[in-house]
Design a protein around this motif. Sequence first.
Motif, PDB file in Angstrom:
ATOM      1  N   GLU A 131      41.291  23.165  28.028  1.00 15.99           N
ATOM      2  CA  GLU A 131      41.283  22.634  29.395  1.00 15.99           C
ATOM      3  C   GLU A 131      40.322  21.475  29.594  1.00 15.99           C
ATOM      4  O   GLU A 131      40.512  20.672  30.512  1.00 15.99           O
ATOM      5  N   VAL A 132      39.278  21.379  28.776  1.00 19.68           N
ATOM      6  CA  VAL A 132      38.237  20.354  28.981  1.00 19.68           C
ATOM      7  C   VAL A 132      38.266  19.352  27.828  1.00 19.68           C
ATOM      8  O   VAL A 132      37.796  19.661  26.725  1.00 19.68           O
ATOM      9  N   PRO A 133      38.803  18.152  28.050  1.00 16.56           N
ATOM     10  CA  PRO A 133      38.890  17.143  26.985  1.00 16.56           C
ATOM     11  C   PRO A 133      37.527  16.798  26.391  1.00 16.56           C
ATOM     12  O   PRO A 133      37.420  16.529  25.188  1.00 16.56           O
ATOM     13  N   GLU A 134      36.495  16.796  27.227  1.00 15.31           N
ATOM     14  CA  GLU A 134      35.159  16.448  26.738  1.00 15.31           C
ATOM     15  C   GLU A 134      34.668  17.437  25.674  1.00 15.31           C
ATOM     16  O   GLU A 134      33.905  17.063  24.782  1.00 15.31           O
ATOM     17  N   ILE A 135      35.110  18.703  25.760  1.00 10.92           N
ATOM     18  CA  ILE A 135      34.728  19.693  24.751  1.00 10.92           C
ATOM     19  C   ILE A 135      35.509  19.471  23.465  1.00 10.92           C
ATOM     20  O   ILE A 135      34.953  19.469  22.362  1.00 10.92           O
ATOM     21  N   SER A 136      36.811  19.269  23.589  1.00 10.30           N
ATOM     22  CA  SER A 136      37.641  19.041  22.393  1.00 10.30           C
ATOM     23  C   SER A 136      37.250  17.751  21.681  1.00 10.30           C
ATOM     24  O   SER A 136      37.405  17.626  20.465  1.00 10.30           O
ATOM     25  N   GLN A 137      36.705  16.777  22.452  1.00 12.87           N
ATOM     26  CA  GLN A 137      36.281  15.502  21.867  1.00 12.87           C
ATOM     27  C   GLN A 137      34.863  15.563  21.306  1.00 12.87           C
ATOM     28  O   GLN A 137      34.410  14.625  20.652  1.00 12.87           O
ATOM     29  N   GLY A 138      34.160  16.672  21.564  1.00  9.19           N
ATOM     30  CA  GLY A 138      32.815  16.829  21.036  1.00  9.19           C
ATOM     31  C   GLY A 138      31.721  16.222  21.893  1.00  9.19           C
ATOM     32  O   GLY A 138      30.554  16.203  21.483  1.00  9.19           O
ATOM     33  N   ILE A 139      32.058  15.711  23.074  1.00  8.95           N
ATOM     34  CA  ILE A 139      31.047  15.127  23.971  1.00  8.95           C
ATOM     35  C   ILE A 139      30.233  16.237  24.626  1.00  8.95           C
ATOM     36  O   ILE A 139      29.010  16.165  24.715  1.00  8.95           O
ATOM     37  N   VAL A 140      30.927  17.251  25.088  1.00  9.62           N
ATOM     38  CA  VAL A 140      30.287  18.434  25.662  1.00  9.62           C
ATOM     39  C   VAL A 140      30.470  19.581  24.667  1.00  9.62           C
ATOM     40  O   VAL A 140      31.549  19.755  24.107  1.00  9.62           O
ATOM     41  N   GLU A 141      29.404  20.341  24.436  1.00 15.52           N
ATOM     42  CA  GLU A 141      29.486  21.465  23.500  1.00 15.52           C
ATOM     43  C   GLU A 141      29.134  22.779  24.178  1.00 15.52           C
ATOM     44  O   GLU A 141      28.321  22.821  25.107  1.00 15.52           O
ATOM     45  N   PRO A 165      24.356  11.345  27.821  1.00 18.14           N
ATOM     46  CA  PRO A 165      23.587  11.486  29.074  1.00 18.14           C
ATOM     47  C   PRO A 165      24.369  11.088  30.318  1.00 18.14           C
ATOM     48  O   PRO A 165      24.016  11.469  31.430  1.00 18.14           O
ATOM     49  N   ASP A 166      25.440  10.312  30.139  1.00 21.60           N
ATOM     50  CA  ASP A 166      26.247   9.879  31.290  1.00 21.60           C
ATOM     51  C   ASP A 166      27.322  10.902  31.676  1.00 21.60           C
ATOM     52  O   ASP A 166      28.041  10.700  32.660  1.00 21.60           O
ATOM     53  N   VAL A 167      27.462  11.949  30.877  1.00 22.66           N
ATOM     54  CA  VAL A 167      28.487  12.963  31.155  1.00 22.66           C
ATOM     55  C   VAL A 167      27.818  14.253  31.628  1.00 22.66           C
ATOM     56  O   VAL A 167      26.961  14.806  30.931  1.00 22.66           O
ATOM     57  N   ASP A 168      28.184  14.694  32.804  1.00 20.16           N
ATOM     58  CA  ASP A 168      27.666  15.949  33.350  1.00 20.16           C
ATOM     59  C   ASP A 168      28.462  17.109  32.754  1.00 20.16           C
ATOM     60  O   ASP A 168      29.655  17.244  33.035  1.00 20.16           O
ATOM     61  N   PRO A 169      27.843  17.956  31.926  1.00 19.42           N
ATOM     62  CA  PRO A 169      28.598  19.041  31.276  1.00 19.42           C
ATOM     63  C   PRO A 169      29.160  20.055  32.276  1.00 19.42           C
ATOM     64  O   PRO A 169      30.257  20.574  32.080  1.00 19.42           O
ATOM     65  N   LEU A 170      28.391  20.320  33.337  1.00 18.65           N
ATOM     66  CA  LEU A 170      28.851  21.276  34.342  1.00 18.65           C
ATOM     67  C   LEU A 170      30.082  20.741  35.070  1.00 18.65           C
ATOM     68  O   LEU A 170      31.093  21.424  35.226  1.00 18.65           O
ATOM     69  N   GLY A 171      30.001  19.473  35.492  1.00 18.65           N
ATOM     70  CA  GLY A 171      31.125  18.852  36.197  1.00 18.65           C
ATOM     71  C   GLY A 171      32.357  18.740  35.319  1.00 18.65           C
ATOM     72  O   GLY A 171      33.483  18.935  35.793  1.00 18.65           O
ATOM     73  N   ALA A 172      32.144  18.454  34.024  1.00 19.31           N
ATOM     74  CA  ALA A 172      33.280  18.333  33.096  1.00 19.31           C
ATOM     75  C   ALA A 172      34.010  19.664  32.954  1.00 19.31           C
ATOM     76  O   ALA A 172      35.242  19.710  32.907  1.00 19.31           O
ATOM     77  N   CYS A 173      33.249  20.757  32.904  1.00 17.72           N
ATOM     78  CA  CYS A 173      33.862  22.078  32.724  1.00 17.72           C
ATOM     79  C   CYS A 173      34.529  22.585  34.003  1.00 17.72           C
ATOM     80  O   CYS A 173      35.563  23.246  33.948  1.00 17.72           O
ATOM     81  N   VAL A 174      33.936  22.258  35.139  1.00 14.60           N
ATOM     82  CA  VAL A 174      34.503  22.708  36.419  1.00 14.60           C
ATOM     83  C   VAL A 174      35.745  21.906  36.776  1.00 14.60           C
ATOM     84  O   VAL A 174      36.762  22.458  37.200  1.00 14.60           O
ATOM     85  N   GLY A 175      35.671  20.576  36.577  1.00  9.69           N
ATOM     86  CA  GLY A 175      36.821  19.724  36.882  1.00  9.69           C
ATOM     87  C   GLY A 175      36.901  19.354  38.351  1.00  9.69           C
ATOM     88  O   GLY A 175      36.182  19.887  39.199  1.00  9.69           O
ATOM     89  N   PHE A 176      37.804  18.420  38.663  1.00 10.18           N
ATOM     90  CA  PHE A 176      37.993  17.950  40.031  1.00 10.18           C
ATOM     91  C   PHE A 176      38.477  19.103  40.909  1.00 10.18           C
ATOM     92  O   PHE A 176      39.492  19.732  40.629  1.00 10.18           O
ATOM     93  N   LYS A 177      37.709  19.387  41.946  1.00  6.80           N
ATOM     94  CA  LYS A 177      37.997  20.489  42.868  1.00  6.80           C
ATOM     95  C   LYS A 177      38.116  21.833  42.134  1.00  6.80           C
ATOM     96  O   LYS A 177      38.825  22.737  42.575  1.00  6.80           O
TER      97      LYS A 177
END
Length: 415
Positions: free
Chosen positions: A211-221, A242-254
Motif C-alpha cells: 500500500e505504501v510506495p515509499e516503503i517498497s521503494q526503500g525511502i521509508v523503512e 528528511p523531506d519524506v514524513d514516514p508517518l504521513g506516507a504510511c497513513v496516506g491522503f485522508k
Amino acid sequence: MNVEFITALNEIEKEKGVPKEVIFEALESALISSYKKNFKTAQNVEVEMNRETGEISLFALKDVVEVVEDKNSEISLEDAKRIHASYEIGDVVRYKLQPENFGRIAAQTAKQVVIQRIKDAERDVIYDEYIDRENEIITGDVQRISKNNVFFDLGKTEAILPPNEQISGEYYEQGQRIKLLLLEVKKTTKGPQIILSRSHPSLVKRLFELEVPEISQGIVEIYSIAREAGSRTKIAVFSKDPDVDPLGACVGFKGNRVKSIVDELYNEKIDIVIWEKEIDKFIANSLSPSKVLKVFVNPKEKGAMVVVPDYQLSLAIGKEGQNARLAAKLTNWKVDIKSETQFEEYLEENHLSEEELSEIFSYSSSNEDTDLEHNEWIDSKDGIDENTPQEENDLDYFEEDNFVDENVEDNFEQE
C-alpha cells in the motif's frame, strides 16, 4: 513399445519438464520388479530399453561357479561353456529371456511409471515455484473448511491455514478471496504442503509494502512490529529522506493507505509510530496515543521508567495492559509506567530526588546496547514474541507490581 511411445516421451519432456532418461531408468527398474512379481521368480534379471525404438529386452544374469547352490543366480562352468567356450569361473552369463505376455505387463508398467513421474515432476514444479515466495503476500480463495483448518485454492495447488495461524473471531466462507502470508512450504511424500498465516506480524509488514510506495521503494523503512492479531498492531517506521514524513506516507491522503490495510485485517487497530535513535524518545512514541512526560532509561538492563499524566495512566497501560505490552514488544525494552502521583510517591518512598534517580537511570541512549537490531524479528517464522522482554534480572529500584511484560496482565485494572 514402439516409436509412438518415444514420441510421447519427447512431448512429456517438452511440456512437463520430465527428462526422458529419467523415465527410461524408472521404467527399466519397474519392469524388473513387475517380471519378478508376475512370474514369481527370484532370478537376477536385467532390462534394456532401446532409446530410439522403444524395444525392450529382458536378460537373466547368472554367476559362473564350480558347484551350483542357487539355480536362480548361479550356473555351472560346464553349462556356461555350452553357451560360450570363453566363460570362466567368476564370469556372469547373460542370456535373453522371452516370457509370454511380458509385452502386456511392460505396457501396463510403462503407463504407471509415466503417470507417476509426471505427478512427481508437477509436484517439484509447484514446490520450486512457492518455496521462493515464502514470507510474501499471496491471494487465495476459500475452498473448504475441515476440522478448523481452512483450505485455499491458489490456482495450481491447495494451501492450508491451520487454526494457530488464524485470527481469533475471523470467519471464512467458501469462495471468499483473502490476502494471506505464505508462511512455509514443506516437502512431503504427498507433494508440497503450503502453510498460510493471517496472524503473523509479517502479514502487516507486507500489506504496508503493497500500500505504501515509499516503503517498497526503500525511502521509508519498517523498524519493528508488535502485533496481537485481530485486536491491535503497533508499527515503528522511519524515513531515510528528511523531506519524506514516514508517518504521513504510511497513513496516506485522508488515511486511505492505512484504511485499506485495516479493512483487509477486518478493522484491526493499527498504531503507526516514529522510530527514534534515542531510545527514550522511541519508548515515548511507542506508548502512543498516551502523552508521556518523562522517560528514564537503563541501557544495561534494557529497562525504562515512564511517567505519564494521572489522567492518562489508563490510556498508557491500555485495556488489560495491551498498549504497554505492545510497546514493550515494539521496543524490546522493559517498560515500567507510573502516573505523576505514583512517581512522586516512588521518589518519596525511596528517598530519592529526580536528579538522583537520573543518575541511577540514564536519559542517554548513546550506549551501544540501546539500539535494537534493525528488523531483527519482522521476518521470523516464529513471530515477534520470541524477543519480547522477560521479567528477569529486574533492578532493585523497579517496582514489579507496575512492571509491564507480555506475561503480566493482572496488574492493569485501570480503564
